[in-house]
Motif scaffolding. Structure first.
Motif, PDB file in Angstrom:
ATOM      1  N   ARG A 169     -52.309 -23.412 -71.257  1.00 51.02           N
ATOM      2  CA  ARG A 169     -52.470 -24.540 -72.189  1.00 51.02           C
ATOM      3  C   ARG A 169     -51.128 -24.935 -72.802  1.00 51.02           C
ATOM      4  O   ARG A 169     -50.804 -26.119 -72.910  1.00 51.02           O
ATOM      5  N   TYR A 170     -50.354 -23.937 -73.221  1.00 55.07           N
ATOM      6  CA  TYR A 170     -49.038 -24.231 -73.799  1.00 55.07           C
ATOM      7  C   TYR A 170     -48.132 -24.881 -72.749  1.00 55.07           C
ATOM      8  O   TYR A 170     -47.419 -25.841 -73.036  1.00 55.07           O
ATOM      9  N   PHE A 218     -40.637 -26.427 -79.605  1.00 56.16           N
ATOM     10  CA  PHE A 218     -41.664 -25.676 -78.881  1.00 56.16           C
ATOM     11  C   PHE A 218     -41.561 -24.183 -79.218  1.00 56.16           C
ATOM     12  O   PHE A 218     -42.581 -23.521 -79.436  1.00 56.16           O
ATOM     13  N   VAL A 247     -44.533 -21.855 -80.811  1.00 53.81           N
ATOM     14  CA  VAL A 247     -44.950 -20.585 -80.217  1.00 53.81           C
ATOM     15  C   VAL A 247     -44.884 -19.465 -81.258  1.00 53.81           C
ATOM     16  O   VAL A 247     -45.814 -18.666 -81.380  1.00 53.81           O
ATOM     17  N   HIS A 264     -47.607 -19.800 -84.066  1.00 56.22           N
ATOM     18  CA  HIS A 264     -48.960 -19.479 -83.629  1.00 56.22           C
ATOM     19  C   HIS A 264     -49.095 -18.054 -83.094  1.00 56.22           C
ATOM     20  O   HIS A 264     -50.132 -17.700 -82.525  1.00 56.22           O
ATOM     21  N   ARG A 295     -47.584 -16.465 -80.589  1.00 54.36           N
ATOM     22  CA  ARG A 295     -47.674 -16.375 -79.124  1.00 54.36           C
ATOM     23  C   ARG A 295     -46.361 -15.950 -78.464  1.00 54.36           C
ATOM     24  O   ARG A 295     -46.147 -16.217 -77.293  1.00 54.36           O
ATOM     25  N   ILE A 348     -46.005 -18.245 -70.304  1.00 52.32           N
ATOM     26  CA  ILE A 348     -45.917 -19.696 -70.497  1.00 52.32           C
ATOM     27  C   ILE A 348     -44.868 -20.270 -69.545  1.00 52.32           C
ATOM     28  O   ILE A 348     -45.100 -21.288 -68.885  1.00 52.32           O
ATOM     29  N   TYR A 382     -45.612 -22.873 -66.597  1.00 53.55           N
ATOM     30  CA  TYR A 382     -44.895 -24.149 -66.572  1.00 53.55           C
ATOM     31  C   TYR A 382     -44.280 -24.376 -65.188  1.00 53.55           C
ATOM     32  O   TYR A 382     -44.408 -25.460 -64.615  1.00 53.55           O
TER      33      TYR A 382
END
Length: 177
Positions: free
Chosen positions: A9-10, A76, A80, A83, A85, A92, A96
């Protein structure tokens, strides 16, 4: 490392924000950030529950600044961190890369040779794989003397084995009965 749903999702969100000219650049920057943050001593400190959220975000901001990341990647990194993460950063980055490769019609392959190959040999194997996959192939070359000769290629979860060691083992199996 296989990406989790959260990592995907990220990664998807970051890719959606990128314009065509910045997709590759952001991927490289994200890889650098993940490599830095995933160093064992740094990751344990950044992800520690003992570290205050504000301190964690400031640390990520300083890391992003020190790596000279673009403004969107710095933001970004802060998201991260905010949150919680940070441990997902490597996943991630991997997600990506996979999403970007898919969007650009390419796939990564690992080519393992017994001896260091010439550019022509790599190009020949890549050309064959591109015909099989109908995609542009980005090769990673490895050397494994145990193959004795030939090449193995891992592409899309499949292994294409053209090594001499495998051919000899198959001949031995057939002769033995």
């Amino acid at each position: 490392m296989k990406g989790s749903r959260v990592a995907k999702r990220y990664a998807r969100a970051l890719l959606d924000l990128a314009d065509k000219g910045s997709q590759e650049k952001w991927g490289v920057e994200l890889e650098r950030l993940a490599a830095m943050v995933e160093s064992p001593e740094l990751l344990e400190r950044l992800a520690s529950p003992e570290l205050a959220d504000q301190s964690r975000q400031e640390a990520m901001g300083k890391i992003a600044e020190r790596l000279n990341l673009s403004v969107p990647l710095r933001s970004f990194a802060m998201v991260v961190a905010r949150h919680g993460r940070i441990r997902e950063l490597g996943a991630i980055a991997e997600s990506y890369r996979e999403l970007l490769d898919r969007a650009l019609g390419r796939e990564r392959a690992t080519l393992t040779f017994a001896l260091a190959p010439s550019d022509a040999e790599v190009a020949r194997v890549v050309g064959g794989l591109e015909k099989i996959a109908a995609l542009k192939i980005i090769p990673t070359v490895k050397i494994d003397p145990a193959l004795l000769g030939g090449v193995t290629a891992e592409l899309g979860g499949k292994i294409y084995d053209g090594s001499l060691a495998t051919r000899l083992a198959e001949a031995k199996r057939r002769l033995a009965g």
